[in-house]
Design a protein around this motif. Structure first.
Motif, PDB file in Angstrom:
ATOM      1  N   GLU A   1     -17.286   3.173   2.197  1.00  0.00           N
ATOM      2  CA  GLU A   1     -16.485   4.104   1.769  1.00  0.00           C
ATOM      3  C   GLU A   1     -14.742   3.839   0.316  1.00  0.00           C
ATOM      4  OE1 GLU A   1     -16.812   4.339   7.084  1.00  0.00           O
ATOM      5  OE2 GLU A   1     -15.301   2.885   6.548  1.00  0.00           O
TER       6      GLU A   1
ATOM      7  N   ALA B   1     -12.092   5.238   5.349  1.00  0.00           N
ATOM      8  CA  ALA B   1     -11.895   4.525   7.235  1.00  0.00           C
ATOM      9  C   ALA B   1     -10.543   5.204   7.337  1.00  0.00           C
ATOM     10  CB  ALA B   1     -12.113   3.331   6.000  1.00  0.00           C
TER      11      ALA B   1
ATOM     12  N   ARG C   1     -19.164  -0.340   3.720  1.00  0.00           N
ATOM     13  CA  ARG C   1     -19.836   0.463   4.132  1.00  0.00           C
ATOM     14  C   ARG C   1     -20.067   1.406   2.996  1.00  0.00           C
ATOM     15  NH1 ARG C   1     -19.262   0.661   9.889  1.00  0.00           N
ATOM     16  NH2 ARG C   1     -18.475  -1.617  10.313  1.00  0.00           N
TER      17      ARG C   1
ATOM     18  N   PRO D   1     -15.812   9.666   1.191  1.00  0.00           N
ATOM     19  CA  PRO D   1     -15.452   8.704   2.269  1.00  0.00           C
ATOM     20  C   PRO D   1     -14.787   7.518   2.378  1.00  0.00           C
ATOM     21  CG  PRO D   1     -17.625   8.279   1.325  1.00  0.00           C
ATOM     22  CD  PRO D   1     -17.114   8.979   0.535  1.00  0.00           C
TER      23      PRO D   1
ATOM     24  N   PRO E   1     -15.157   6.233  10.815  1.00  0.00           N
ATOM     25  CA  PRO E   1     -15.218   7.014   9.742  1.00  0.00           C
ATOM     26  C   PRO E   1     -14.681   8.439   9.800  1.00  0.00           C
ATOM     27  CG  PRO E   1     -17.203   6.765  10.966  1.00  0.00           C
ATOM     28  CD  PRO E   1     -15.562   5.875  11.554  1.00  0.00           C
TER      29      PRO E   1
END
Ligand SMILES: CC(C)(COP(=O)(O)OP(=O)(O)OC[C@H]1O[C@@H](n2cnc3c(N)ncnc32)[C@H](O)[C@@H]1OP(=O)(O)O)[C@@H](O)C(=O)NCCC(=O)NCCS
Length: 403
Positions: free
Chosen positions: A110, A77, A108, A75, A63
């Motif tokens: 992201e 990955a 997640r 955010p 992350p």
């Protein structure tokens, strides 16, 4: 043929690391190094494919966060350590992992994923596009006073002791990296893999920090380079502004017994030639792709960035791999929002794929360049200058973190 992709357990990570290392022609890590390197794997984020009980493909991510135009941080990955055993390539294993990974990243929350590509032909099909680039430079350091006398000079440069380097530089990176569009945060473990490991192994390192009016605002890391008359290879250099950039390059070029300083993946608009007393002292030896960006959640990513003042633009985004991203988006008065499905009543003026959108998203490429070269399609040519104005950014994006 379908491939069973699953998240690997902690006790399977060493095998994954060994497999990945072999795919880039490196040997396995010894026990003592693995005990530190294992921490660079984020829990639950490493995927693997097994055949007959043996691991044959792997990919991981960690992350992070990405700075997008306007100062918002998304955010992200950070995808890395992707490898397929050489006797199992070209059978769809990477494709299966990429699909599973994008689903995982989306779950997640992201909005974007980025990676560094070993080869330029691999990731476009999965919706990744080149979103930042960097240049390799070689600077002749054999002349005294290499910078112009009226190049910015303010602040000081100090060397950092090798045992303190990671802690000190990490702080400076945290304070400057996200100021630039394309910048990303580094997990603590990044510093182990990229710097600390070499320091522990006994390599000589030159770590320097620039302090300006408001405190530490830049740093450089360089290792000796085996060239005639001595050289330095810069592996990391971040600066908050041109003054800090000038201070750090002045320092590096003034180090004794150094005839040449080299650096790779520097910002394309780093103003070295404008700072040097002799502009030709800097040769650009390569221009390469840096960030490959995948807009995983196109509505969220489009809504997050800032746009220039422009009349409305209707842009269709095609994304067969992540269908939920497909649709027509309206960018107007600084806001981007979905306004209908593809093939619906709202007729788009411009069309592109998710990968081609990523090329313009951070401002590396203008929509007009992408239309002219066939990456974007213009149903209404009058929309092209409007899209240029909307997507324009003040400077070129750049990340400066290799992973
Ligand atoms: C790159 C790599 C991961 C690809 O894995 P793979 O399982 O062979 O990929 P896939 O079979 O899913 O390929 C999907 C498509 O991409 C193409 N492709 C994948 N890698 C390619 C490459 N290196 N060169 C050319 N085409 C490639 C395949 O031909 C296939 O095309 P198709 O859909 O038209 O048939 C693998 O070759 C590898 O491990 N290489 C060495 C390590 C490496 O470079 N890792 C990437 C680090 S960023």
């Amino acid at each position: 043929m379908s491939h069973d992709v699953r998240a690997l357990r902690p006790d399977e990570l060493r095998a994954a690391h060994t497999l990945f290392s072999a795919t880039i022609h490196r040997g396995p890590l010894p026990d003592d190094t693995w005990s530190r390197s294992s921490a660079t794997y984020s829990p639950g984020r490493t995927l693997g494919v097994h055949e007959d009980g043996r691991l044959v493909a792997t990919a991981t991510s960690f992350p992070s966060e990405l700075a997008v135009p306007g100062g918002v941080v998304l955010p992200m990955a950070a995808v890395t350590r992707v490898g397929v055993r050489p006797d199992r390539t070209r059978r769809g294993l990477l494709s299966a992992m990429m699909r599973a990974q994008l689903d995982d990243v989306a779950a997640r929350g992201e909005a974007v994923a980025t990676l560094r590509a070993s080869e330029a032909v691999i990731y476009g099909r999965f919706g990744y596009g080149i979103a930042t680039r960097g240049r390799s430079v070689r600077v002749d350091a054999s002349r005294p006073a290499p910078l112009r006398p009226d190049a910015p000079i303010e602040g000081t440069v100090r060397l950092v002791e090798r045992q303190d380097a990671t802690g000190v530089l990490r702080k400076v990176h945290e304070s400057v990296a996200l100021r630039r569009v394309g910048g990303m945060t580094r997990p603590e473990t990044w510093w182990w893999s990229s710097l600390e490991r070499r320091i522990v192994a006994g390599d000589h390192v030159l770590a320097a920090v620039h302090t300006g009016r408001d405190g530490d605002d830049g740093f450089a890391v360089a290792f000796p380079l085996d060239v005639p008359d001595g050289g330095l290879q810069v592996t990391d250099l971040h600066a908050a502004d041109v003054t800090a950039t000038a201070g750090l390059w002045r320092f590096l070029l003034d180090v004794d017994l150094v005839a040449e300083v080299r650096a790779d993946l520097r910002p394309v608009d780093e103003p070295l030639e404008l700072l040097l007393a002799v502009p030709r002292a800097c040769s650009v030896t390569a221009l390469a792709d840096e960030t490959w960006l995948r807009l995983v959640d196109v509505p969220a990513a489009l809504a997050a960035r800032e746009y220039g003042a422009a009349e409305p633009v209707l842009l269709a985004v095609h994304d067969p791999m992540l269908e939920r991203n497909a649709g027509v988006y309206r960018v107007a008065h600084g806001i981007a929002e979905p306004v209908g499905p593809l093939g619906g009543p709202v007729r788009p003026e411009l069309e592109c794929t998710a990968a081609a959108l990523a090329m313009a998203y951070l401002g590396d490429r203008a929509p007009s360049e992408l239309v002219a070269t066939g990456w974007w399609q213009a149903n209404d040519p009058a929309a092209v200058p409007r899209a240029d104005a909307a997507f324009a950014t003040a400077g070129l994006p750049w990340c400066g973190t290799f992973f």
